[in-house]
Design an enzyme around this catalytic site. Structure first.
Site, PDB file in Angstrom:
ATOM      1  N   GLY A  17       7.376  13.371   8.102  1.00  0.00           N
ATOM      2  CA  GLY A  17       8.492  14.324   8.010  1.00  0.00           C
ATOM      3  C   GLY A  17       9.722  13.562   8.445  1.00  0.00           C
ATOM      4  O   GLY A  17       9.746  13.007   9.559  1.00  0.00           O
ATOM      5  N   GLY A  19      13.063  14.786   8.147  1.00  0.00           N
ATOM      6  CA  GLY A  19      14.228  15.668   8.171  1.00  0.00           C
ATOM      7  C   GLY A  19      14.951  15.507   9.502  1.00  0.00           C
ATOM      8  O   GLY A  19      15.014  14.412  10.066  1.00  0.00           O
ATOM      9  N   GLY A  20      15.472  16.623  10.011  1.00  0.00           N
ATOM     10  CA  GLY A  20      16.248  16.578  11.252  1.00  0.00           C
ATOM     11  C   GLY A  20      15.505  15.895  12.389  1.00  0.00           C
ATOM     12  O   GLY A  20      16.001  14.931  12.986  1.00  0.00           O
ATOM     13  N   LEU A  21      14.309  16.381  12.672  1.00  0.00           N
ATOM     14  CA  LEU A  21      13.572  15.827  13.808  1.00  0.00           C
ATOM     15  C   LEU A  21      13.021  14.443  13.521  1.00  0.00           C
ATOM     16  O   LEU A  21      13.024  13.582  14.403  1.00  0.00           O
ATOM     17  CB  LEU A  21      12.417  16.755  14.190  1.00  0.00           C
ATOM     18  N   TYR A  62      17.039   8.115   2.897  1.00  0.00           N
ATOM     19  CA  TYR A  62      16.693   9.546   2.834  1.00  0.00           C
ATOM     20  C   TYR A  62      17.910  10.378   2.450  1.00  0.00           C
ATOM     21  O   TYR A  62      17.827  11.257   1.588  1.00  0.00           O
ATOM     22  CB  TYR A  62      16.152   9.982   4.194  1.00  0.00           C
ATOM     23  N   LYS A 128       5.025  25.293  16.780  1.00  0.00           N
ATOM     24  CA  LYS A 128       5.559  26.378  17.611  1.00  0.00           C
ATOM     25  C   LYS A 128       4.686  27.635  17.705  1.00  0.00           C
ATOM     26  O   LYS A 128       4.609  28.239  18.764  1.00  0.00           O
ATOM     27  CB  LYS A 128       6.950  26.749  17.094  1.00  0.00           C
ATOM     28  N   ALA A 194      13.611  23.364   8.105  1.00  0.00           N
ATOM     29  CA  ALA A 194      12.318  23.959   8.470  1.00  0.00           C
ATOM     30  C   ALA A 194      12.440  24.739   9.773  1.00  0.00           C
ATOM     31  O   ALA A 194      11.919  25.849   9.900  1.00  0.00           O
ATOM     32  CB  ALA A 194      11.254  22.872   8.604  1.00  0.00           C
ATOM     33  N   GLU A 198      11.646  28.608   9.950  1.00  0.00           N
ATOM     34  CA  GLU A 198      10.580  29.101  10.835  1.00  0.00           C
ATOM     35  C   GLU A 198      11.142  30.111  11.835  1.00  0.00           C
ATOM     36  O   GLU A 198      10.470  31.082  12.177  1.00  0.00           O
ATOM     37  CB  GLU A 198       9.890  27.936  11.546  1.00  0.00           C
ATOM     38  N   HIS A 202      10.566  34.713  12.514  1.00  0.00           N
ATOM     39  CA  HIS A 202      10.329  35.505  13.735  1.00  0.00           C
ATOM     40  C   HIS A 202      11.200  36.752  13.791  1.00  0.00           C
ATOM     41  O   HIS A 202      11.043  37.580  14.696  1.00  0.00           O
ATOM     42  CB  HIS A 202      10.641  34.670  14.984  1.00  0.00           C
TER      43      HIS A 202
END
Ligand code: NAD
Length: 335
Positions: A17, A19-21, A62, A128, A194, A198, A202
């Site tokens: 992955g 992306g951001g993280l 990316y 999470k 994401a 996510e 919630h």
């Protein structure tokens, strides 16, 4: 300073992955001596280099072309990047799964791929939801048999704050409540698609599936209605099952909520965990652990993730496999 444990070779890391993280994880690793980024994968491809991947070059590929698979000469384009990376049997000691958990069994399904591939090593996630962690916990025997040490719930919440709660609990004879409140500020939601999807899952009236199915335009329309702010209460967060499993407090006494501002990097509130309990003398008190407002979500997720990965490598070297949570193992600081 005395070195506790020396690694003759840096721990070879893969980040799944990007992306951001994932990109933040690569930046966190860049100055480290004890870890080296050798593999990265996203939806469109992967990159691998025994000498190490350059975080900036990976991010440039990316961001400008859409995948680390475009990186020259280390990249490979693939629509099945994780499977292909694993099929090559590259020497990777540990992977950080910076993947979306959409659908809610995505990371467990990736874990099955690892088990089936015959790879042995350490996996760490920043997953999470309680129900996602429960799926992984059920895979304990398979992970043990495969020689994998899996560290789950090792981001910020769950992760750093759950671990802080486990530590704070030690002052008490009985724990009454653990209340986690997070504040996240990001400049734009596209940097963490994401995470934002996510979080929407919630909100009242939404589910993981509903949030997953939303187009980017629909997410933007929702954010327009709330001025970019998501307010979340009583979230299904694995801090509860992790603290229960560690024998600290029953899960119904753990609550998680927060505010995410998707249009401002300044935190809307200070992230904190409050642990209330009764001491052996009968006094009721609350410990509060508050994160510095200047620390970003990325810093508070990626730092702990690699700290737990390092702890996982130590367990793995001792032949200890299976699955552990952030509430039962102390993270190790990565130099
Ligand atoms: P993102 O949307 O920015 O990036 C996701 C990345 O995964 C992309 O690079 C995408 O190409 C890649 N990807 C998607 N499907 C793939 C596949 N099948 N194979 C390979 N790569 C694939 O995600 P993000 O906002 O960085 O969030 C990542 C995860 O981190 C989320 O699950 C989020 O919930 C979690 N998170 C946890 C915490 C915590 O404190 N525990 C905090 C923030 C985010």
């Amino acid at each position: 300073m005395r070195d506790s444990i020396k690694y003759p070779q840096p721990i070879r890391i893969g980040v799944l992955g990007f992306g951001g993280l994932g990109q933040a994880a690569a930046r966190v690793l860049a100055p480290k001596r004890e870890m080296i980024l050798v593999a990265a994968a996203d939806k469109g491809g992967y990159a691998y280099s025994t000498e190490g991947l350059d975080a900036q070059a990976c991010a440039a590929a990316y961001q400008s072309q859409g995948s680390v698979g475009y990186l020259e000469p280390a990249g490979t384009l693939s629509n099945n990047s994780i499977q292909d990376l694993l099929a090559n049997n590259h020497a990777v000691d540990g992977y950080f799964l910076a993947l979306p958990n959409l659908p809610n069994d995505f990371i467990p399904s990736v874990t099955k791929q690892f088990i089936q591939s015959g790879w042995r090593g350490v996996l760490v996630d920043a997953i999470k939801r309680t129900s996602a962690v429960e799926q992984l916990l059920e895979m304990k025997a398979q992970l043990q048999a495969a020689g994998i040490t899996y560290m789950t719930g090792c981001g910020a919440t769950p992760g750093l704050l759950t671990a802080a709660a486990a530590l704070a609990a030690q002052s008490y004879a009985e724990i009454h409540s653990v209340v986690i409140t997070f504040g996240v500020g990001i400049a734009n939601w596209e940097a963490y698609r994401a995470t934002v999807r996510e979080d929407i899952g919630h909100m009242p009236g939404y589910t993981v599936e509903k949030a997953r199915a939303m187009t980017d335009a629909e997410v933007e329309a929702l954010l327009d209605k709330t001025n970019g702010v998501l307010t979340l209460e009583n979230m299904e967060h694995a801090d509860d099952v992790m603290l229960e499993l560690a024998g600290i407090v029953e899960r119904d006494r753990v609550t998680v909520g927060g505010v995410v501002d998707t249009r401002n990097p300044k935190k809307p509130l200070s992230t904190n965990v409050k642990v209330t309990g009764r001491t052996f003398e009968g006094k009721i008190s609350t410990h509060t652990f508050t994160l510095g407002d200047e620390t970003s979500m990325a810093a508070n997720v990626c730092g702990p993730a690699f700290g737990y990965l390092k702890a996982g490598v130590q367990l793995h070297q001792r032949g200890i496999h299976g699955i552990f949570t952030a509430a039962e193992i102390m993270p190790q600081f990565v130099r």
